[in-house]
Structures are given as C-alpha cells and as structure tokens.
Design a protein around this motif. Sequence first.
Motif, PDB file in Angstrom:
ATOM      1  N   THR A  21     105.911 -11.361 -25.761  1.00 44.91           N
ATOM      2  CA  THR A  21     106.227 -10.968 -24.385  1.00 44.91           C
ATOM      3  C   THR A  21     105.484 -10.982 -23.251  1.00 44.91           C
ATOM      4  N   LYS A  22     104.451 -10.906 -22.770  1.00 42.49           N
ATOM      5  CA  LYS A  22     103.946 -10.464 -22.178  1.00 42.49           C
ATOM      6  C   LYS A  22     103.365 -12.217 -22.016  1.00 42.49           C
ATOM      7  N   ALA A  23     103.266 -13.244 -22.041  1.00 31.08           N
ATOM      8  CA  ALA A  23     103.031 -14.844 -22.230  1.00 31.08           C
ATOM      9  C   ALA A  23     104.723 -14.334 -21.672  1.00 31.08           C
ATOM     10  N   ALA A  24     105.727 -14.146 -21.816  1.00 25.89           N
ATOM     11  CA  ALA A  24     107.235 -14.833 -20.962  1.00 25.89           C
ATOM     12  C   ALA A  24     107.403 -14.591 -20.245  1.00 25.89           C
ATOM     13  N   GLU A  25     106.431 -13.316 -19.898  1.00 24.52           N
ATOM     14  CA  GLU A  25     107.210 -12.654 -18.559  1.00 24.52           C
ATOM     15  C   GLU A  25     105.643 -13.333 -17.503  1.00 24.52           C
ATOM     16  N   GLU A  26     104.476 -13.405 -17.602  1.00 22.14           N
ATOM     17  CA  GLU A  26     103.852 -14.682 -16.964  1.00 22.14           C
ATOM     18  C   GLU A  26     104.215 -15.608 -16.552  1.00 22.14           C
ATOM     19  N   LEU A  27     105.012 -16.437 -17.615  1.00 18.92           N
ATOM     20  CA  LEU A  27     105.612 -17.549 -17.720  1.00 18.92           C
ATOM     21  C   LEU A  27     107.150 -17.271 -17.088  1.00 18.92           C
ATOM     22  N   HIS A  28     107.948 -16.297 -16.857  1.00 18.86           N
ATOM     23  CA  HIS A  28     109.247 -16.885 -16.234  1.00 18.86           C
ATOM     24  C   HIS A  28     109.948 -17.553 -17.038  1.00 18.86           C
ATOM     25  N   LEU A  29     109.726 -17.009 -18.619  1.00 19.32           N
ATOM     26  CA  LEU A  29     110.967 -17.668 -19.736  1.00 19.32           C
ATOM     27  C   LEU A  29     111.427 -16.578 -20.298  1.00 19.32           C
ATOM     28  N   THR A  30     112.443 -17.299 -21.349  1.00 19.13           N
ATOM     29  CA  THR A  30     112.492 -16.277 -22.242  1.00 19.13           C
ATOM     30  C   THR A  30     111.824 -15.877 -23.459  1.00 19.13           C
ATOM     31  N   GLN A  31     111.819 -15.019 -23.819  1.00 23.35           N
ATOM     32  CA  GLN A  31     111.211 -14.426 -25.844  1.00 23.35           C
ATOM     33  C   GLN A  31     111.075 -15.650 -27.004  1.00 23.35           C
ATOM     34  N   PRO A  32     112.146 -15.985 -27.106  1.00 22.27           N
ATOM     35  CA  PRO A  32     112.599 -17.064 -27.756  1.00 22.27           C
ATOM     36  C   PRO A  32     112.461 -18.306 -27.204  1.00 22.27           C
ATOM     37  N   ALA A  33     113.103 -18.864 -25.480  1.00 21.74           N
ATOM     38  CA  ALA A  33     112.136 -20.621 -25.782  1.00 21.74           C
ATOM     39  C   ALA A  33     110.556 -20.479 -25.396  1.00 21.74           C
ATOM     40  N   VAL A  34     109.529 -19.459 -25.579  1.00 24.80           N
ATOM     41  CA  VAL A  34     108.502 -19.293 -25.838  1.00 24.80           C
ATOM     42  C   VAL A  34     108.097 -19.277 -27.094  1.00 24.80           C
ATOM     43  N   SER A  35     108.280 -18.688 -27.879  1.00 22.02           N
ATOM     44  CA  SER A  35     108.357 -18.636 -29.745  1.00 22.02           C
ATOM     45  C   SER A  35     108.258 -19.905 -30.130  1.00 22.02           C
ATOM     46  N   ILE A  36     109.498 -21.011 -29.405  1.00 25.56           N
ATOM     47  CA  ILE A  36     109.889 -22.516 -29.351  1.00 25.56           C
ATOM     48  C   ILE A  36     108.938 -23.412 -29.039  1.00 25.56           C
ATOM     49  N   GLN A  37     108.194 -23.213 -28.119  1.00 27.10           N
ATOM     50  CA  GLN A  37     107.820 -24.418 -27.738  1.00 27.10           C
ATOM     51  C   GLN A  37     106.067 -23.927 -28.842  1.00 27.10           C
ATOM     52  N   VAL A  38     105.777 -23.282 -28.616  1.00 20.02           N
ATOM     53  CA  VAL A  38     104.353 -22.195 -29.890  1.00 20.02           C
ATOM     54  C   VAL A  38     105.397 -22.979 -31.520  1.00 20.02           C
ATOM     55  N   LYS A  39     106.549 -22.454 -32.029  1.00 22.60           N
ATOM     56  CA  LYS A  39     106.293 -24.067 -33.237  1.00 22.60           C
ATOM     57  C   LYS A  39     106.408 -25.012 -33.989  1.00 22.60           C
ATOM     58  N   LYS A  40     107.240 -25.685 -32.053  1.00 17.86           N
ATOM     59  CA  LYS A  40     107.073 -26.816 -32.115  1.00 17.86           C
ATOM     60  C   LYS A  40     105.791 -27.220 -32.163  1.00 17.86           C
TER      61      LYS A  40
END
Length: 307
Positions: A21-40
């Motif tokens: 959540t905090k990473a998404a806020e700082e990167l101006h991304l959605t939480q699912p978008a952050v989760s997808i990048q970490v998963k990849k």
Amino acid sequence: MHYTLHQLVVYLKVIQKKSITKAAEELHLTQPAVSIQVKKLQEQFDIPLIEVIGRKIHVTEFGQEIGLICQKIVNQMAEIKDKTIAYKGILTGKIKISVVSTGKYVIPFFLTRFSKLYPGIDFTIDVTNKSKVIESLEKNNTDFALVSTIPEKMSINKIELMTNKLFLTRKFNARENSINFNTSDLEKVSLIYREQGSATRQAMERYISSNHIKTKKSIELVSNEAVKQAVIAGLGYSIMPLIGMKNELLNNDIEIVSIPNLPIETQWNLIYLKDKQLSPSSLAYLKFIKENKDAIIHNHFDWYRNF
C-alpha cells in the motif's frame, strides 16, 4: 532472466516500505499494479524474495541481497541521467548534507550562492548530533557531513572551512565589569550540558576531566538552542560554540567568562567518503566550496575574529 528496471524500482520501494500500500502511494500506482510487478520479478528466481506472514511483509535474506543490488542499479541510472544533463551544461540533482547541530549556524552561508548559481540542484540538510551524523556517513546515507571533529577509523576526504571556538558562558551580569574564573570556580556553579553523542558535550567533558574539576550540579539538554536559553535564564554555566551566540552576545543576554585553557578551538570540516562516487552536482559543489570558502568566511563571519 528478463526483469525490467521498472520491476526493480517497484520491488525496492516495497522492501523499503515493507508495504504494498505505502509503496503504491509513493510510486503513484495502484496496489494491484505493484503486486503484479513484484510477482513478475519473483518469477525470475527460485528463491523467495519476500514472505507475507499475518499480512506483514518480511524480506528474506536473499531478498535483502537483491535489494542492495537494485539500489546500486537505481543509483547508477540516476547517475546516467545526471551525467547526460551535465554534458548539456545544465546541472540538476540532489545533494544531502548531514550537519552536527551547531553546524546549522554555518552551512546555510555555504549554500546560498551555489543554490542561486545552480537552481536545478536540491539540497536535503539533516541536522542532528555528531554520533548520528557519523553513522549516516558510514552507511553512505549522505553525500557530505559538516563536523568539527574528524571521525577516527574512517577513510574520508575533507575541506577545512573555518575555526570553531567554544567558550564558557553565563547569563549577562551588568554589575560585574570583569569576569575572570579559575577552574576551581566551576565546582561552585551549576553546569549545563548537551546530550550524549554531541561533540560539544564531549569537548566540555574533556575540559572538565583534564582540569580535574569536580562538578557540583548538572543539567542535560538536547539541543544547543535549549542550552542557550537555559544559560540566558540563569540556570547555570555552559561551554558553548561561539558560532551560535552572535545575537545573544550583542544583545547582552549572554557573556563570555574568562577562564584558563579556554576557548577550545577545533575546525569545521566538510567531509565525504574517499570511495564515494560523487554525482556531477556534488562535484560542482566541491569545486564551488574550494573556490569560494575564503570569500564566504570574510563576508559572513568577520565578526568572529573579535572573540
């Protein structure tokens, strides 16, 4: 392996924040978008990078190692950007300086003209005590440090700026024309100290120890400003840097007490790690300081010579 720079940036932010959540806020991304990048990114490795236990992110030892490499890559990408801009004749970037608390009276004057010359360069100034400044330098969390005592067992470069003088001070007393103390007189008064870890505290303790003074009563405060206000209020005497007392001396709020073996004199130094890869903006700042420090001292600290 086919990971992308974007994946590395996202992963680095997640392990720094320990939160999607905090990473998404700082990167101006959605939480699912952050989760997808970490998963990849995770799919590129057979060993787990992070573990989620009770909704909390825990970075594995392997994940921490990968994080360190990610940080180096991100730093190098920023350096490429800085160098590209520098070759165009436009300097941008960030410079972080850790400053011991009394250094806040010094460092602004060594930044003002440079900031006007290079408006694209931003400064972050972290003002704290000596121990934390040295820790920040050791961990490479800062570009430069302003200190009055050179740290031991560290491989550093330094630029000497100006003399740091420490005097015994007390509340101004108009009834006494001459203020002369013997070291034994300090045993009869309350002394006001800075907190542990402060270079001013260490200098004061060395003076008291080397002169075999048995202190009567002491007060400990966590900033130079707090010590100064305590002296003005008449709570006691303190050994303080001259650099922070200009207005108080001119306004007769504080006076200097003449005592053997004072003032203590050290040197303000701008220091940085010898092995540090300095950015173009940091190199420009070093060049500026070397070429302009004498003029800055003359223009802003000429009053200093009267004490």
